[in-house]
Enzyme design. Structure first.
Site, PDB file in Angstrom:
ATOM      1  N   SER A  22      36.625 -17.354  21.781  1.00 32.74           N
ATOM      2  CA  SER A  22      37.554 -17.643  20.722  1.00 32.74           C
ATOM      3  C   SER A  22      38.637 -18.728  21.281  1.00 32.74           C
ATOM      4  O   SER A  22      38.541 -19.592  21.753  1.00 32.74           O
ATOM      5  CB  SER A  22      38.235 -16.436  20.350  1.00 32.74           C
ATOM      6  OG  SER A  22      38.768 -16.527  19.101  1.00 32.74           O
ATOM      7  N   GLU A  79      30.481 -15.386  12.480  1.00 37.09           N
ATOM      8  CA  GLU A  79      31.812 -15.485  12.703  1.00 37.09           C
ATOM      9  C   GLU A  79      32.647 -15.131  11.780  1.00 37.09           C
ATOM     10  O   GLU A  79      33.779 -14.584  11.875  1.00 37.09           O
ATOM     11  CB  GLU A  79      32.202 -17.000  13.313  1.00 37.09           C
ATOM     12  CG  GLU A  79      31.506 -17.398  14.349  1.00 37.09           C
ATOM     13  CD  GLU A  79      32.087 -17.118  16.002  1.00 37.09           C
ATOM     14  OE1 GLU A  79      32.707 -16.237  15.892  1.00 37.09           O
ATOM     15  OE2 GLU A  79      31.282 -17.328  16.899  1.00 37.09           O
ATOM     16  N   HIS A 106      32.370 -12.651  14.890  1.00 36.14           N
ATOM     17  CA  HIS A 106      33.378 -13.171  15.900  1.00 36.14           C
ATOM     18  C   HIS A 106      33.631 -12.131  16.904  1.00 36.14           C
ATOM     19  O   HIS A 106      34.134 -11.055  16.744  1.00 36.14           O
ATOM     20  CB  HIS A 106      34.575 -13.677  15.323  1.00 36.14           C
ATOM     21  CG  HIS A 106      35.369 -14.320  16.095  1.00 36.14           C
ATOM     22  ND1 HIS A 106      35.102 -15.638  16.618  1.00 36.14           N
ATOM     23  CD2 HIS A 106      36.874 -14.238  16.580  1.00 36.14           C
ATOM     24  CE1 HIS A 106      36.014 -15.895  17.569  1.00 36.14           C
ATOM     25  NE2 HIS A 106      37.037 -15.188  17.313  1.00 36.14           N
TER      26      HIS A 106
END
Length: 535
Positions: free
Chosen positions: A189, A318, A434
């Site tokens: 991320s 995600e 995600h």
């Protein structure tokens, strides 16, 4: 020295660590809370980090130090004195130096830490590598920027913390049997985008030799800031001054908790339609070295960056994370609002005819005339692509033009009881959310304990750990054609074939990405409207 009390000498002094146990019941040595920079307090607040000082005697390195300041769920966390790292190793005096893996945590540049409750080393330490994790400054402490170059606050202090940590590793990692000439940086991320930024920064040249960017790149809309945050923050605090020197003096005197309370009133949209107030930024003229002084796309296209072997990829859905974020505030639901559909990088004025046209074009492609809420997976797909995947895909293809090192691309789809984020949100739809993949690399106290060697959780861990550590060791994630845990050869992408390793219950190598058609849509929009496409 006993196994229960390992000692190691670094530049600053002597450290006392402890012995811990990996997932396969092997022993490794743990050294936590090692200062890699001076506490960034007082006159050093908001500024580039300075090297850590020495200490007398033996420093206890058996416990973690405080995380960096942040505010989440209405609570203030952490301390300003937070620039510490952790080193995990199997040996202190190995004749052969070991590959070093340096992890950069995620959290949108506003939250997160290197705490072992989330990033426990027990999985990766099954392999004979050195693992380093560390904290870096977050939010306004790490990413406040001023335009007056004489003040020494051009921005990106949090990214410069990462550079300082990598410099510490270069000088000291041999003492832990680590090879300073074989360092792999990896992150997820914001950590993935930070890995990419380090590739693009002249400050990081020579400090690492391989890179793994998970679910993030430097051009993701949420990874880029405008330079107005300091003035917005000053207004909230009642600092009515145009002179940035005056603003800085006041901001350095306010308590950290008061600063973060004020920052909550400076809207930080994690939406691609607006740039953020406190995140990585392109630095203006200053009297000190810049971390980055040009747009990331311009740097990639120029070829003036740190070229190394790469692993790049993302999770299959995600957008589950974005869906949850858009619907978290029931008073103001942002689901499918225009600012969550149209990237700011398209440079379109909100509400204009072209803007509305693009909104409708995106909706037609993903929803095909149906009510979007009739199929939640369509919403997951659009948010997966526009918040994360398209920019990752685009940057990877651009790197292919001038990076002669191998680039490996993956798509993580695996679903087990280790999919921390998906389980947290309670989604039952197919796909990995995600941040679901890092619980297969790190022991996470929020997921199940894994012991059954034949379980899909254990197989997933063994595969991810093997792929990532193989890459750190050999610049090739599948060097052993006979390894039963990795029954596929992961080929790097080329101009002829965009190979994708599909990581599911089975490993499958695809000849092209399954979202190729969607990537064509975003390519068309960016070529037509984005100023960055012409850099």
């Amino acid at each position: 020295m006993t196994e229960a009390e390992p000692l190691v000498t670094v530049e600053q002094g002597v450290l006392r660590g402890c012995t811990k146990t990996s997932l396969d019941n092997g022993e490794f040595l743990s050294f936590q809370g090692i200062p890699y920079a001076k506490p960034p307090v007082g006159q050093l607040r908001f500024k580039a980090p300075q090297p850590a000082g020495k200490w007398q005697g033996v420093r206890d390195a058996t416990t973690e130090c405080d995380e960096c300041c942040s505010k989440a769920f209405k609570q203030f966390f952490g301390k300003e004195d937070c620039l510490y790292l952790n080193v995990f190793t199997k040996h202190l005096s190995s004749k052969k130096l070991k590959p070093v893996m340096v992890y950069i945590h995620g959290g949108g540049y506003v939250t997160g830490s290197s705490k072992a409750a989330i990033y426990g080393p027990e999985y990766l330490m099954m392999e004979d590598i050195i693992l380093v994790t560390f904290n870096y400054r977050l939010g306004l402490m790490g990413f406040l920027s001023l335009n007056d170059g004489s003040l020494g606050v051009p921005g990106n202090a949090g990214l410069k913390d990462m550079v300082m940590a990598l410099k510490w590793i270069q000088r000291n990692i041999k003492q832990f049997s680590g090879d300073p000439n074989n360092v792999t940086i990896f992150g997820e991320s914001a950590g993935g985008s930070a890995v990419h930024y380090l590739m693009l920064s002249p400050m990081a040249k020579g400090l690492f030799h391989k890179a793994i960017a998970q679910s993030g790149c430097a051009t993701n809309g949420w990874a880029i800031s405008t330079r107005h945050g300091a003035h917005l923050l000053a207004d909230v605090l009642g600092i009515h001054a145009h002179d940035e020197r005056v603003i800085l003096e006041h901001l350095q005197q306010v308590s950290a908790e008061e600063l973060y309370e004020a920052a909550e009133k400076v809207w930080d949209p994690f939406y691609i339609g607006r740039y953020r107030p406190f995140a990585p930024t392109i630095e203006t003229t200053t009297h000190e070295p810049a971390f980055i002084s040009e747009h990331p796309l311009k740097i990639i296209k120029s070829g003036r960056y740190n070229k190394v072997p790469m692993i790049v990829g993302s999770c299959s859905r995600e957008g589950m994370f974005v869906y949850a974020m858009c619907t978290a505030n029931m008073k103001k639901n942002h689901l499918l609002s225009d600012e969550t559909l149209v990237p700011a990088s398209l440079n379109l004025r909100k509400g204009s005819g072209k803007y509305k046209e693009v909104v409708e074009q995106i909706k037609r492609f993903y929803f095909k005339g149906h009510d979007p809420k009739s199929n939640i997976d369509d919403i997951f797909r659009v948010y997966t692509d526009n918040f994360f995947f398209y920019e990752i895909y685009r940057c990877t293809k651009l790197h292919l033009e001038n990076n002669k090192h191998p680039i490996y691309f993956y798509r993580f789809c695996l679903e087990t009881e280790l999919n921390f984020m998906k389980i947290l949100y309670g989604y039952t739809e197919k796909g990995a959310c995600h941040a679901d993949e890092f619980s297969y690399l790190f022991k996470n106290s929020g997921t199940v304990e894994v012991s059954d060697r034949d379980s899909p959780e254990m197989i997933g861990i063994l595969r991810m750990v093997k792929l990532w550590t193989n890459f750190a060791k050999h610049a090739n994630p599948t060097p052993d054609k006979k390894d039963p845990i990795l029954p596929v050869e992961w080929k790097p992408i080329s101009k002829e074939r965009f190979y994708v390793l599909n990581i599911d219950e089975d490993l499958t190598l695809l000849d092209e990405h399954p979202e190729k058609e969607a990537m064509g849509l975003w390519d068309t929009l960016h070529q037509r409207y984005s100023v960055t496409s012409k850099l």
